[in-house]
Write a protein that holds these residues in place. Structure first.
Motif, short mmCIF file in Angstrom:
data_model
loop_
_atom_site.label_atom_id
_atom_site.label_comp_id
_atom_site.label_asym_id
_atom_site.label_seq_id
_atom_site.Cartn_x
_atom_site.Cartn_y
_atom_site.Cartn_z
N ALA A 156 0.87 -1.18 0.00
CA ALA A 156 0.00 0.00 0.00
C ALA A 156 0.90 1.23 0.00
O ALA A 156 1.90 1.28 0.72
N PHE A 157 0.55 2.22 -0.81
CA PHE A 157 1.33 3.44 -0.97
C PHE A 157 0.51 4.61 -0.43
O PHE A 157 -0.62 4.82 -0.86
N HIS A 158 1.12 5.36 0.50
CA HIS A 158 0.42 6.50 1.12
C HIS A 158 1.26 7.75 1.00
O HIS A 158 2.49 7.70 1.02
N SER A 159 0.56 8.88 0.92
CA SER A 159 1.21 10.17 0.76
C SER A 159 0.56 11.18 1.70
O SER A 159 -0.64 11.12 1.95
N LEU A 160 1.36 12.09 2.21
CA LEU A 160 0.81 13.15 3.05
C LEU A 160 0.31 14.33 2.22
O LEU A 160 -0.37 15.20 2.74
N SER A 161 0.63 14.36 0.93
CA SER A 161 0.29 15.54 0.13
C SER A 161 -1.21 15.76 0.00
O SER A 161 -1.66 16.90 -0.01
N LYS A 162 -2.00 14.70 -0.08
CA LYS A 162 -3.45 14.87 -0.22
C LYS A 162 -4.09 15.06 1.15
O LYS A 162 -4.80 16.03 1.39
N ARG A 163 -3.86 14.11 2.05
CA ARG A 163 -4.56 14.14 3.34
C ARG A 163 -4.16 15.32 4.20
O ARG A 163 -4.93 15.78 5.02
N SER A 164 -2.92 15.81 4.05
CA SER A 164 -2.45 16.90 4.89
C SER A 164 -2.27 18.20 4.11
O SER A 164 -1.73 19.16 4.64
N ASN A 165 -2.69 18.20 2.84
CA ASN A 165 -2.55 19.37 1.98
C ASN A 165 -1.11 19.88 2.00
O ASN A 165 -0.86 21.06 2.20
N ALA A 166 -0.17 18.94 1.82
CA ALA A 166 1.25 19.29 1.89
C ALA A 166 2.02 18.67 0.73
O ALA A 166 2.97 17.91 0.93
N PRO A 167 1.65 18.97 -0.55
CA PRO A 167 2.31 18.33 -1.68
C PRO A 167 3.80 18.64 -1.79
O PRO A 167 4.57 17.82 -2.27
N GLY A 168 4.24 19.80 -1.35
CA GLY A 168 5.65 20.14 -1.45
C GLY A 168 6.51 19.45 -0.41
O GLY A 168 7.73 19.43 -0.53
N LEU A 169 5.89 18.87 0.58
CA LEU A 169 6.63 18.21 1.64
C LEU A 169 7.31 16.93 1.16
O LEU A 169 8.35 16.55 1.69
N ARG A 170 6.75 16.28 0.13
CA ARG A 170 7.29 15.03 -0.43
C ARG A 170 7.52 14.01 0.68
O ARG A 170 8.64 13.56 0.92
N SER A 171 6.46 13.65 1.35
CA SER A 171 6.55 12.71 2.44
C SER A 171 5.46 11.66 2.31
O SER A 171 4.30 11.99 2.07
N GLY A 172 5.85 10.40 2.46
CA GLY A 172 4.88 9.31 2.39
C GLY A 172 5.49 8.04 2.93
O GLY A 172 6.58 8.06 3.52
N PHE A 173 4.78 6.94 2.73
CA PHE A 173 5.30 5.66 3.18
C PHE A 173 4.68 4.54 2.36
O PHE A 173 3.64 4.70 1.73
N VAL A 174 5.37 3.40 2.39
CA VAL A 174 4.89 2.18 1.75
C VAL A 174 4.82 1.14 2.85
O VAL A 174 5.72 1.04 3.69
N VAL A 175 3.76 0.33 2.84
CA VAL A 175 3.58 -0.69 3.87
C VAL A 175 3.10 -1.98 3.22
O VAL A 175 2.31 -1.94 2.28
N GLY A 176 3.62 -3.10 3.69
CA GLY A 176 3.16 -4.39 3.16
C GLY A 176 4.19 -5.48 3.26
O GLY A 176 4.90 -5.59 4.28
N ASP A 177 4.27 -6.29 2.20
CA ASP A 177 5.16 -7.46 2.12
C ASP A 177 6.56 -7.09 2.61
O ASP A 177 7.22 -6.24 2.02
N PRO A 178 7.05 -7.75 3.68
CA PRO A 178 8.35 -7.37 4.23
C PRO A 178 9.52 -7.57 3.28
O PRO A 178 10.49 -6.82 3.33
N GLU A 179 9.46 -8.57 2.40
CA GLU A 179 10.55 -8.76 1.42
C GLU A 179 10.61 -7.59 0.44
O GLU A 179 11.69 -7.11 0.10
N LEU A 180 9.45 -7.14 -0.02
CA LEU A 180 9.41 -6.01 -0.94
C LEU A 180 9.81 -4.72 -0.24
O LEU A 180 10.51 -3.88 -0.82
#
Length: 195
Positions: A156-180
């Motif tokens: 799953a790919f998540h970004s703070l730019s939409k939910r926090s109205n912070a597109p210039g921050l370039r901050s997010g995370f990926v969560v899921g399969d530990p090997e990937l």
């Protein structure tokens, strides 16, 4: 807390979801799959990063209509098993952009089942997951949880730019399969993508 996710094992910080959605192609698009050119399945309308990840790595992008006829989500159940066998990566955006359609938990469980059965990576772009009116949309991790906590081939790919109205921050995370996730951490370190 049900123990499904351990932050150090299942999560990697990224410079926004765009970076990671592109880079995941480096980890999972093979030179060939079942002796054929690899395929990347992309919802149409699409985010251009999905197509770029496929083309740069020599994969064939296959566009899956996400129109009123398919309830604005790709219809995975109608796909030929031969096509699924040659698929390396599938992108799915829920809530969908630009349609706003939310995949229900049964739809997501079907996508997880196909990813694990046909051995492709399911990259679920959930950057709009925190924008809703009354009911929180189900996420791909909930679908994995219902599948006995099996995260294999799912991110799953998540970004703070939409939910926090912070597109210039370039901050997010990926969560899921530990090997990937481990592979993505290594790739980001070699690529010099600073957090």
């Amino acid at each position: 807390d049900d123990g499904l996710i351990t932050p150090t094992k299942h999560v990697v910080a990224v410079n926004g979801s765009k970076e990671a959605l592109y880079m995941i192609g480096d980890l999972c698009i093979r030179r060939s799959k079942v002796g054929k050119q690899p395929v990347v399945l992309i919802p149409n309308p699409f985010y251009q990063v999905y197509v770029g990840a496929a083309i740069v790595r020599g994969a064939q992008p296959i566009y899956l209509s996400a129109t009123k006829k398919t309830d604005f989500l790709p219809d995975f159940t109608s796909l030929d098993p031969e096509l699924l066998s040659s698929t390396s990566l599938v992108y799915l955006c829920t809530p969908a952009n630009p349609q706003g359609t939310v995949a229900n938990i049964e739809y997501l469980q079907t996508a997880v089942d196909l990813a694990q059965r046909y051995d492709f990576v399911l990259a679920v772009d959930e950057c709009y997951a925190e924008i809703y009116n009354k009911f929180q949309p189900p996420g791909i991790l909930q679908a994995c949880q219902k599948a006995n906590g099996n995260l294999k081939n799912v991110l799953a790919f998540h970004s703070l730019s939409k939910r926090s109205n912070a597109p210039g921050l370039r901050s997010g995370f990926v969560v899921g399969d530990p090997e990937l996730v481990t592979g993505l951490k290594v790739l980001r370190n070699y690529g010099g993508a600073a957090s």
